[in-house]
Design a protein around this motif. Sequence first.
Motif, short mmCIF file in Angstrom:
data_model
loop_
_atom_site.label_atom_id
_atom_site.label_comp_id
_atom_site.label_asym_id
_atom_site.label_seq_id
_atom_site.Cartn_x
_atom_site.Cartn_y
_atom_site.Cartn_z
N GLU A 24 100.91 -71.77 -110.65
CA GLU A 24 101.10 -73.04 -111.37
C GLU A 24 99.77 -73.57 -111.89
O GLU A 24 99.68 -74.02 -113.04
N ALA A 25 98.74 -73.51 -111.05
CA ALA A 25 97.42 -74.00 -111.47
C ALA A 25 96.84 -73.11 -112.58
O ALA A 25 96.21 -73.60 -113.52
N ALA A 26 97.06 -71.81 -112.47
CA ALA A 26 96.58 -70.89 -113.51
C ALA A 26 97.29 -71.14 -114.83
O ALA A 26 96.66 -71.13 -115.90
N THR A 27 98.57 -71.40 -114.76
CA THR A 27 99.35 -71.69 -115.97
C THR A 27 98.88 -72.99 -116.63
O THR A 27 98.78 -73.07 -117.86
N ALA A 28 98.57 -73.98 -115.81
CA ALA A 28 98.04 -75.24 -116.35
C ALA A 28 96.68 -75.01 -117.02
O ALA A 28 96.41 -75.56 -118.10
N MET A 29 95.85 -74.19 -116.40
CA MET A 29 94.55 -73.86 -117.01
C MET A 29 94.76 -73.13 -118.32
O MET A 29 94.10 -73.44 -119.33
N GLN A 30 95.66 -72.19 -118.33
CA GLN A 30 95.95 -71.42 -119.54
C GLN A 30 96.34 -72.34 -120.69
O GLN A 30 95.87 -72.18 -121.81
N ALA A 31 97.17 -73.33 -120.40
CA ALA A 31 97.61 -74.26 -121.43
C ALA A 31 96.48 -75.19 -121.88
O ALA A 31 96.43 -75.59 -123.04
N ALA A 32 95.57 -75.50 -120.97
CA ALA A 32 94.50 -76.46 -121.26
C ALA A 32 93.36 -75.88 -122.09
O ALA A 32 92.62 -76.62 -122.73
N ILE A 33 93.20 -74.59 -122.08
CA ILE A 33 92.07 -73.96 -122.77
C ILE A 33 92.03 -74.35 -124.24
O ILE A 33 90.96 -74.56 -124.82
N GLY A 34 93.17 -74.50 -124.86
CA GLY A 34 93.22 -74.87 -126.27
C GLY A 34 92.60 -76.22 -126.57
O GLY A 34 92.25 -76.52 -127.71
N GLU A 35 92.45 -77.06 -125.55
CA GLU A 35 91.85 -78.38 -125.72
C GLU A 35 90.32 -78.34 -125.72
O GLU A 35 89.67 -79.35 -125.95
N GLY A 36 89.75 -77.18 -125.40
CA GLY A 36 88.30 -77.03 -125.43
C GLY A 36 87.65 -77.08 -124.05
O GLY A 36 88.32 -77.22 -123.02
N GLN A 37 86.34 -77.01 -124.07
CA GLN A 37 85.56 -76.93 -122.84
C GLN A 37 85.81 -78.11 -121.90
O GLN A 37 85.85 -77.95 -120.69
N ALA A 38 85.98 -79.30 -122.46
CA ALA A 38 86.16 -80.49 -121.63
C ALA A 38 87.42 -80.40 -120.76
O ALA A 38 87.50 -81.05 -119.72
N ALA A 39 88.38 -79.60 -121.15
CA ALA A 39 89.63 -79.48 -120.39
C ALA A 39 89.51 -78.51 -119.21
O ALA A 39 90.35 -78.51 -118.32
#
Length: 150
Positions: free
Chosen positions: A112-127
């Motif tokens: 679940e945490a990996a999936t959230a990270m995967q989705a957040a990458i598109g928001e850039g480094q700050a995410a």
Amino acid sequence: MTKLFAVAAATALMITPAFAQEIPQAVKARQGQFNILALNLGVLGGMARGTVDFDQEAAQAAADSLVAVSMVSQHAMWPEGTSVDDLDATRAKAEIWSDMDDFGSKWAALGEAATAMQAAIGEGQAAIGPNMGPLGNACKACHDTYRTPE
């Protein structure tokens, strides 16, 4: 002298397998998946801290790899008789086998945490930073519960 060294080396090679412990394929596989997790967490952690230049493509690849590893069925990775009590080549505590449901829930939390990270990458480094906490916590929960200290 050279012949003496060659004989000693050959003797050592013949004796070593007798003392070496065979590492089951399942143990090798699960250790490999943990190495993949560590490598990709390091990439993302470095980007979150700013010690590694942010690279959108590399960050996405690292997050994708974390998700892929989290999706690997763990059933075959943890056969009975492969704990630290049974093998020198592992640090897996025997408690894994007495509470596979808890182990499975910790592995699911990692996914679940990996999936959230995967989705957040598109928001850039700050995410990356805010998503490293849950990812790290998921890894730590399993590590601290089911792995003996080095």
